[in-house]
Design a protein around this motif. Structure first.
Motif, PDB file in Angstrom:
ATOM      1  N   ILE A   9       0.852  -1.244   0.357  1.00  0.00           N
ATOM      2  CA  ILE A   9      -0.055   0.216   0.355  1.00  0.00           C
ATOM      3  C   ILE A   9       0.931   1.370   0.282  1.00  0.00           C
ATOM      4  O   ILE A   9       0.570   2.112  -1.460  1.00  0.00           O
ATOM      5  CB  ILE A   9      -1.404   0.102   0.836  1.00  0.00           C
ATOM      6  N   LYS A  11       3.725   1.677  -1.442  1.00  0.00           N
ATOM      7  CA  LYS A  11       4.710   1.771  -2.720  1.00  0.00           C
ATOM      8  C   LYS A  11       3.236   2.710  -4.025  1.00  0.00           C
ATOM      9  O   LYS A  11       3.634   3.249  -4.026  1.00  0.00           O
ATOM     10  CB  LYS A  11       4.291   0.378  -3.183  1.00  0.00           C
ATOM     11  N   LYS A  12       2.214   1.818  -3.833  1.00  0.00           N
ATOM     12  CA  LYS A  12       1.083   2.719  -4.247  1.00  0.00           C
ATOM     13  C   LYS A  12       0.200   4.055  -4.036  1.00  0.00           C
ATOM     14  O   LYS A  12       0.486   4.639  -5.425  1.00  0.00           O
ATOM     15  CB  LYS A  12      -0.180   0.883  -4.301  1.00  0.00           C
ATOM     16  N   LYS A  15       3.229   6.411  -5.842  1.00  0.00           N
ATOM     17  CA  LYS A  15       2.615   6.494  -7.537  1.00  0.00           C
ATOM     18  C   LYS A  15       2.033   7.392  -7.277  1.00  0.00           C
ATOM     19  O   LYS A  15       1.664   8.431  -7.929  1.00  0.00           O
ATOM     20  CB  LYS A  15       2.538   4.795  -7.872  1.00  0.00           C
ATOM     21  N   ASP A  16       0.740   6.968  -6.593  1.00  0.00           N
ATOM     22  CA  ASP A  16      -0.080   7.697  -6.619  1.00  0.00           C
ATOM     23  C   ASP A  16      -0.968   9.331  -6.156  1.00  0.00           C
ATOM     24  O   ASP A  16      -0.980  10.079  -6.930  1.00  0.00           O
ATOM     25  CB  ASP A  16      -1.641   7.108  -5.768  1.00  0.00           C
ATOM     26  N   LYS A  19       0.687  11.833  -8.633  1.00  0.00           N
ATOM     27  CA  LYS A  19      -0.006  11.682  -9.724  1.00  0.00           C
ATOM     28  C   LYS A  19      -0.883  12.480  -9.337  1.00  0.00           C
ATOM     29  O   LYS A  19      -2.038  12.939 -10.035  1.00  0.00           O
ATOM     30  CB  LYS A  19      -0.327  10.769 -10.643  1.00  0.00           C
ATOM     31  N   ASN A  20      -1.236  12.508  -7.697  1.00  0.00           N
ATOM     32  CA  ASN A  20      -2.595  13.846  -7.558  1.00  0.00           C
ATOM     33  C   ASN A  20      -2.030  15.101  -7.585  1.00  0.00           C
ATOM     34  O   ASN A  20      -1.623  15.140  -5.983  1.00  0.00           O
ATOM     35  CB  ASN A  20      -3.175  13.051  -6.659  1.00  0.00           C
ATOM     36  N   GLU A  74     -11.270   9.524  -1.261  1.00  0.00           N
ATOM     37  CA  GLU A  74     -11.746   8.903  -2.683  1.00  0.00           C
ATOM     38  C   GLU A  74     -11.729   7.233  -2.946  1.00  0.00           C
ATOM     39  O   GLU A  74     -12.278   6.717  -3.169  1.00  0.00           O
ATOM     40  CB  GLU A  74     -10.643   9.059  -3.322  1.00  0.00           C
ATOM     41  N   GLU A  75     -10.860   6.894  -1.589  1.00  0.00           N
ATOM     42  CA  GLU A  75     -10.937   5.001  -1.510  1.00  0.00           C
ATOM     43  C   GLU A  75     -11.999   4.151  -1.337  1.00  0.00           C
ATOM     44  O   GLU A  75     -12.771   3.338  -2.098  1.00  0.00           O
ATOM     45  CB  GLU A  75     -10.425   4.978  -0.647  1.00  0.00           C
TER      46      GLU A  75
ATOM     47  N   TYR B  88      -7.624   2.016  -9.464  1.00  0.00           N
ATOM     48  CA  TYR B  88      -6.816   3.165  -9.319  1.00  0.00           C
ATOM     49  C   TYR B  88      -6.982   3.872 -10.281  1.00  0.00           C
ATOM     50  O   TYR B  88      -5.972   3.946 -11.392  1.00  0.00           O
ATOM     51  CB  TYR B  88      -5.763   2.776  -8.252  1.00  0.00           C
ATOM     52  N   ARG B  90      -5.783   6.702 -11.504  1.00  0.00           N
ATOM     53  CA  ARG B  90      -4.016   7.676 -11.502  1.00  0.00           C
ATOM     54  C   ARG B  90      -3.136   6.342 -11.835  1.00  0.00           C
ATOM     55  O   ARG B  90      -2.091   6.892 -12.402  1.00  0.00           O
ATOM     56  CB  ARG B  90      -3.576   8.040 -11.022  1.00  0.00           C
ATOM     57  N   LEU B  91      -3.352   5.897 -12.001  1.00  0.00           N
ATOM     58  CA  LEU B  91      -2.295   4.328 -11.574  1.00  0.00           C
ATOM     59  C   LEU B  91      -3.197   3.833 -13.676  1.00  0.00           C
ATOM     60  O   LEU B  91      -3.692   3.394 -13.469  1.00  0.00           O
ATOM     61  CB  LEU B  91      -2.119   3.599 -10.637  1.00  0.00           C
ATOM     62  N   LEU B  99      -0.377  -4.003  -6.741  1.00  0.00           N
ATOM     63  CA  LEU B  99      -0.617  -3.937  -5.788  1.00  0.00           C
ATOM     64  C   LEU B  99      -1.264  -5.520  -4.926  1.00  0.00           C
ATOM     65  O   LEU B  99      -1.045  -5.359  -4.035  1.00  0.00           O
ATOM     66  CB  LEU B  99      -1.692  -2.938  -5.740  1.00  0.00           C
TER      67      LEU B  99
END
Lengths: 233, 281
Positions: A9, A11-12, A15-16, A19-20, A74-75, B88, B90-91, B99
């Protein structure tokens, strides 16, 4: 607790986060304002330390709270949080994984305020400890709000007045010391009090006490809400 | 051997009966279809089976264990594709699957294998927000099967998809069946259910109205063979092929006034309408 899940999580989320754009802007806004005010306002009353303390306190109250709030809301709205729960990712694992990336980003920015303030080495260490605790508390508050609300816009509408209060009350008390005592319950006020006089160990330990208790209470609330969200009616 | 058992399952929300004593089972290694119109309770059954919702009464059992008490290692052998379990945005496709492989400790090469299976290997670095609906659906499907689950729940896996993407997903489902994966899917597409499923259950207003093999169900309700005749003047007439009507048909054909003849076999939709008074959509 699975370190695997936390790492995945984290790592994810890193990355996210990159880009946000909406969240990235928040990380740059306060340092920019701090630098601008520090170098453009030339009065004896407003020193480097004044603006560094002011903006670092406001930053702690606003950015980690709104970042975590936005990420979790958002999740939740998109259903990815439910997907993670189906993979048996626990609330603590998720918070540590997603929160670590936000924490690291926030801490990096906080360090920049520390450089602007011109602290000595020992003061800088105390500053980092206080800022870290403040960031964690704000992150938990943002997470709790997001878990409690149904969607992103509801989360934002609740988070905005809360973060304004948390950030602006210490700022107001810096400009009007007579009202400082009324905001003593706020962790941001405690942080601001401690930052104003880092050589005062009593203030530092008072700050540590109040922020630590706040963290324990908020973590419990977060876990309860995460589990409640797990089982729908 | 039974993979899924549902016994007298009921669900009531705010006084409204969503599921009413639903009972059926799914054998290991079969493709099972749960058909019903929107709001029939299909997704609710799936959510209860996956432990996401609690039943009001009744039992749901997966591989001999109550579904609300499934241990983590069993749950990790279940694949789920729900419409509201999103991606997700944006990914990239790759990062979305990465993931899952990281959490479940799966070899990263499986990402390439599964993307190839669903025809997304060229889009692996594309952000999900830039994918079409069909591609997102394929990626959701890929996410559900990447860890080679023994039990797969698919909630309307081909809804709103074009025929070629639908065919691709059907082929992958058939391949999964060969690997002894049990597939439980919901749909309101009776053609899909008839083509794909070993057994089906028809759900209406929270109740099972019919259950069994699609061909056997159709045969059960096929009382007489019916044909639809289209005449040269545009008139359409339907005839059950009784002895008397065969003579009538013979005369029509002799007079050379029939433009076309179609058989009107019973299908799952007509059976559903017959049993419930409403359609599957």
């Amino acid at each position: 607790m699975s370190i695997n899940s936390i790492k995945a999580i984290f790592k994810k989320q890193c990355k996210d986060l990159w880009k946000n754009k909406a969240i990235l802007i928040q990380f740059t806004l306060f340092p920019f304002l701090c630098l601008m005010m520090t170098f453009l306002i030339k009065t004896e009353q407003f020193t480097h330390m004044f603006f560094a303390n002011l903006f670092s306190t406001m930053y702690i109250g606003m950015t980690p709270l709104s970042s975590m709030n936005s990420i979790i809301a958002e999740e939740k709205e998109s259903g990815t949080l439910s997907m993670l729960r189906m993979l048996r990712v626990k609330s603590v694992e998720y918070f540590i994984g997603a929160g670590s990336s936000v924490f690291l980003m926030c801490l990096l920015v906080s360090i920049s305020f520390g450089f602007v303030a011109g602290y000595s080495f020992s003061q800088f260490i105390m500053y980092i400890v206080i800022e870290s605790l403040g960031i964690i508390i704000s992150m938990i508050i943002g997470s709790v709000i997001a878990m409690f609300t149904k969607n992103q816009s509801a989360a934002t509408s609740i988070a905005t007045p809360i973060r304004m209060m948390i950030s602006f009350f210490p700022m107001i008390s810096m400009l009007n010391p007579d009202i400082k005592c009324y905001f003593g319950f706020l962790y941001t006020q405690q942080i601001n009090n401690s930052l104003a006089d880092l050589s005062n160990n009593e203030k530092f330990f008072d700050c540590l006490k109040i922020t630590s208790i706040t963290i324990v209470v908020l973590v419990g609330v977060f876990i309860l809400l995460y589990k409640k969200n797990n089982k729908q009616e | 051997m039974k993979c899924i058992e549902i016994n007298e399952l009921s669900k009531v929300i705010a006084g409204k009966i969503i599921l009413d004593k639903v009972t059926f089972h799914v054998d290991e290694g079969e493709i099972f279809g749960l058909l019903g119109p929107s709001g029939a309770g299909k997704t609710t059954i799936m959510n209860i089976l996956c432990g996401q919702r609690k039943a009001t009464s009744g039992q749901t059992i997966i591989n001999g264990i109550k579904s609300e008490m499934l241990p983590d290692d069993v749950l990790k052998n279940i694949g789920i594709m729900f419409d509201d379990y999103s991606l997700y945005d944006r990914l990239s496709c790759f990062d979305n699957l990465l993931l899952i492989t990281d959490i479940l400790k799966i070899d990263k090469n499986e990402i390439f294998n599964v993307l190839r299976k669903v025809g997304l290997e060229d889009s692996k670095d594309k952000a999900v927000s830039k994918l079409s609906k069909g591609m997102k659906q394929r990626l959701l499907f890929a996410r559900a099967i990447i860890h080679k689950p023994k039990l797969l729940f698919l909630d309307e896996p081909t809804s709103s998809l074009d025929p070629s993407t639908t065919l691709l997903i059907h082929n992958v489902i058939r391949d999964l069946k060969k690997e002894k994966t049990t597939v439980f899917l919901t749909t309101h597409n009776m053609h899909e259910a008839h083509k794909l499923c070993d057994n089906i259950a028809l759900l209406s207003n929270g109740k099972i109205v019919e259950y069994g093999n699609p061909d056997e169900i159709c045969l059960k309700y096929q009382s007489e063979l019916e044909v639809a005749l289209t005449f040269d003047d545009g008139r359409i007439e339907k005839l059950f092929l009784t002895n008397k009507n065969i003579d009538i048909l013979y005369n029509y054909l002799k007079n050379n006034c029939v433009k076309s003849i179609h058989s009107s076999d019973v299908n799952l939709e007509t059976i559903f309408i017959k049993l419930t008074g409403k359609g599957l959509k």
